[in-house]
Design a protein around this motif. Structure first.
Motif, short mmCIF file in Angstrom:
data_model
loop_
_atom_site.label_atom_id
_atom_site.label_comp_id
_atom_site.label_asym_id
_atom_site.label_seq_id
_atom_site.Cartn_x
_atom_site.Cartn_y
_atom_site.Cartn_z
N ASP A 50 0.86 -1.18 0.00
CA ASP A 50 0.00 0.00 0.00
C ASP A 50 0.90 1.23 0.00
OD1 ASP A 50 -2.26 1.59 0.09
OD2 ASP A 50 -3.19 0.48 1.73
N THR A 51 0.29 2.40 -0.22
CA THR A 51 1.04 3.66 -0.12
C THR A 51 0.84 4.31 1.23
OG1 THR A 51 -0.81 4.84 -1.12
CG2 THR A 51 0.96 4.10 -2.60
N ARG A 52 -0.21 3.93 1.95
CA ARG A 52 -0.52 4.56 3.23
C ARG A 52 -0.70 3.50 4.32
NH1 ARG A 52 -5.50 7.75 3.22
NH2 ARG A 52 -6.30 5.99 2.01
N PHE A 53 -0.09 3.77 5.46
CA PHE A 53 -0.18 2.86 6.60
C PHE A 53 -0.45 3.67 7.87
CE2 PHE A 53 2.39 0.67 3.51
CZ PHE A 53 2.08 -0.67 3.66
N GLN A 76 15.05 -0.87 1.30
CA GLN A 76 15.12 0.51 1.71
C GLN A 76 14.70 0.64 3.18
OE1 GLN A 76 16.43 2.52 -0.42
NE2 GLN A 76 16.18 1.31 -2.30
N ILE A 77 15.15 1.74 3.78
CA ILE A 77 14.72 2.10 5.14
C ILE A 77 14.09 3.49 5.09
CG2 ILE A 77 15.51 2.76 7.45
CD1 ILE A 77 15.57 -0.15 7.15
N TYR A 78 12.96 3.62 5.73
CA TYR A 78 12.31 4.92 5.86
C TYR A 78 12.19 5.25 7.34
CZ TYR A 78 10.91 4.42 0.96
OH TYR A 78 10.90 4.29 -0.40
N ARG A 79 12.32 6.52 7.67
CA ARG A 79 12.19 6.94 9.06
C ARG A 79 11.28 8.16 9.14
NH1 ARG A 79 18.25 5.76 9.78
NH2 ARG A 79 18.20 3.66 10.63
N VAL A 80 10.56 8.24 10.24
CA VAL A 80 9.69 9.38 10.45
C VAL A 80 9.66 9.67 11.96
CG1 VAL A 80 7.62 7.94 10.62
CG2 VAL A 80 7.41 10.34 9.96
N PRO A 81 9.75 10.94 12.36
CA PRO A 81 9.68 11.26 13.78
C PRO A 81 8.24 11.32 14.28
CG PRO A 81 10.05 13.26 12.53
CD PRO A 81 10.05 12.13 11.53
N PHE A 105 0.27 8.17 11.08
CA PHE A 105 -0.07 7.82 9.70
C PHE A 105 1.10 8.17 8.79
CE2 PHE A 105 -4.17 8.18 11.75
CZ PHE A 105 -4.81 7.04 11.27
N ILE A 106 1.41 7.25 7.88
CA ILE A 106 2.58 7.38 7.01
C ILE A 106 2.14 7.25 5.57
CG2 ILE A 106 4.82 6.37 6.42
CD1 ILE A 106 4.19 5.12 9.48
N SER A 107 2.68 8.11 4.70
CA SER A 107 2.36 8.07 3.28
C SER A 107 3.65 7.95 2.48
CB SER A 107 1.61 9.35 2.87
OG SER A 107 1.35 9.34 1.49
N PHE A 108 3.75 6.92 1.64
CA PHE A 108 4.91 6.72 0.78
C PHE A 108 4.62 7.27 -0.61
CE2 PHE A 108 5.23 3.38 3.99
CZ PHE A 108 6.56 3.52 4.40
N ASP A 109 5.70 7.57 -1.35
CA ASP A 109 5.53 8.12 -2.70
C ASP A 109 5.16 7.05 -3.72
OD1 ASP A 109 7.93 6.81 -2.65
OD2 ASP A 109 9.12 8.45 -3.49
N ARG A 110 5.28 5.78 -3.33
CA ARG A 110 4.87 4.67 -4.20
C ARG A 110 4.50 3.49 -3.32
NH1 ARG A 110 10.36 4.99 -4.20
NH2 ARG A 110 11.54 3.09 -3.75
N PRO A 111 3.75 2.51 -3.83
CA PRO A 111 3.35 1.37 -2.99
C PRO A 111 4.56 0.66 -2.39
CG PRO A 111 2.11 1.39 -5.03
CD PRO A 111 3.17 2.43 -5.18
N GLN A 112 4.42 0.31 -1.11
CA GLN A 112 5.50 -0.35 -0.39
C GLN A 112 4.95 -1.57 0.34
OE1 GLN A 112 8.60 0.44 -0.57
NE2 GLN A 112 8.69 2.60 -1.17
N THR A 113 5.82 -2.54 0.57
CA THR A 113 5.51 -3.68 1.43
C THR A 113 6.42 -3.59 2.64
OG1 THR A 113 4.93 -5.07 -0.45
CG2 THR A 113 5.42 -6.19 1.61
N PRO A 176 -1.22 12.20 6.53
CA PRO A 176 -0.12 11.27 6.80
C PRO A 176 1.23 11.97 6.68
CG PRO A 176 -1.71 10.32 5.28
CD PRO A 176 -2.06 11.77 5.43
N THR A 177 2.17 11.52 7.47
CA THR A 177 3.52 12.07 7.45
C THR A 177 4.34 11.36 6.39
OG1 THR A 177 3.36 12.47 9.82
CG2 THR A 177 5.56 12.53 8.85
N VAL A 178 5.02 12.13 5.54
CA VAL A 178 5.88 11.53 4.51
C VAL A 178 7.21 11.14 5.15
CG1 VAL A 178 7.05 11.90 2.32
CG2 VAL A 178 4.79 12.90 2.71
N ALA A 179 7.55 9.87 5.07
CA ALA A 179 8.80 9.40 5.66
C ALA A 179 9.97 9.72 4.74
CB ALA A 179 8.71 7.89 5.90
N SER A 180 11.13 9.94 5.34
CA SER A 180 12.34 10.21 4.55
C SER A 180 12.95 8.90 4.09
CB SER A 180 13.34 11.00 5.39
OG SER A 180 13.67 10.28 6.56
#
Length: 275
Positions: A50-53, A76-81, A105-113, A176-180
């Motif tokens: 999904d793109t949002r979790f 890949q690794i994504y982080r969000v504060p 809530f987290i939003s990715f720029d493309r679908p992620q697993t 949703p917060t965009v993770a880096s």
């Protein structure tokens, strides 16, 4: 969507066993549930993309905390504060949850697993910093959906997933917060704990009517030490249960790795007994 966790498991539960190990501290904030927002509150699917979790965090006390949420995807690794989350009891399900905070809530720029998630760099109210051990929450459902796990144990997980979905629908203004995006730097960044030497104490199996399997979850520290053993599939023969507890707690393991770092993890220990 749920995976494994340590603080949310009742360590004083029936049949829980504390194995000898060096001192090990637990993080005051742990992951309670992760839910792909395009799916329903179910434990049936694995590797949801999904793109949002939404991620629900839990604590064993009513605290206010800030920290970092890290998420491992495919390569890949994504982080969000997260900042100043207030943890409180859920009045509707007080018996099935500790103290929980509003979902992140987290939003990715493309679908992620999502493969693993973990919490780090926790600061409590009053600027108290906590050096959390790296303990990954497995985002697939293999751990709790294993054949040997009681299906009734999935109900608290479904409730937690539903809380995430309810918060999404009721908080319409929440973005949703965009993770880096952070790249990893080793060949095999993620690995689960491995059994390297099995300890096999003797047990009398002459009275068994047929093959009998006993299984246990072994919580492994980042140093590879077995911290706790908790039976997941038991036998009507107490001696077999005790044998597996002893065997699992005295066997040797290699630790998990997450993002190329040694991490705590869970190993599913199985033993099949026959005459």
């Amino acid at each position: 969507m749920r995976g494994f966790f340590i603080a949310a498991v009742p360590l004083a539960a029936i049949l829980a066993f504390a194995a000898p190990a060096r001192a090990f501290s637990f993080c005051p904030v742990t992951i309670d549930a992760v839910q792909a927002l395009g799916f329903g509150p179910t434990e049936a699917y694995v590797n949801a993309t999904d793109t949002r979790f939404g991620v629900e965090l839990q604590s064993e006390a009513p605290i206010t905390a800030s920290g970092t949420l890290s998420m491992a995807t495919d390569g890949q690794i994504y982080r969000v504060p997260f900042r100043d989350l207030k943890f409180a009891a859920d009045p509707l399900h007080a018996a099935t949850a500790g103290y929980i905070a509003p979902p992140v809530f987290i939003s990715f720029d493309r679908p992620q697993t999502l493969s693993y998630l973990w919490v780090s760099d926790v600061t409590l109210e009053g600027d108290t910093s906590v050096d959390c051990p790296l303990f990954p929450f497995r985002a697939t459902h293999d751990f709790f959906n294993h054949t040997f796990t009681e299906q009734s144990a999935n109900e608290p997980h479904r409730i937690a997933d539903q809380r995430i979905l309810d918060a999404r629908s009721s908080a319409l203004t929440l973005q949703p917060t965009v993770a880096s995006h952070i790249s990893r730097g080793c060949g095999i960044p993620d690995r689960q704990p491995l059994l390297t030497r099995r300890y096999e104490p003797k047990v009398d199996t002459r009275t068994l009517l047929g093959p009998t399997q006993v299984s246990a979850f072994v919580f492994i520290s980042p140093e590879g030490a077995p911290l706790y053993v908790e039976l997941s599939q038991t036998s009507d023969v107490p001696a077999l249960n005790a044998n597996v507890m002893e065997s699992a707690s005295h066997s040797t393991y290699s630790p998990a790795t997450v993002d190329c770092m040694l991490a705590a993890g869970v190993y599913l220990f199985r033993a099949l007994f026959s005459k």
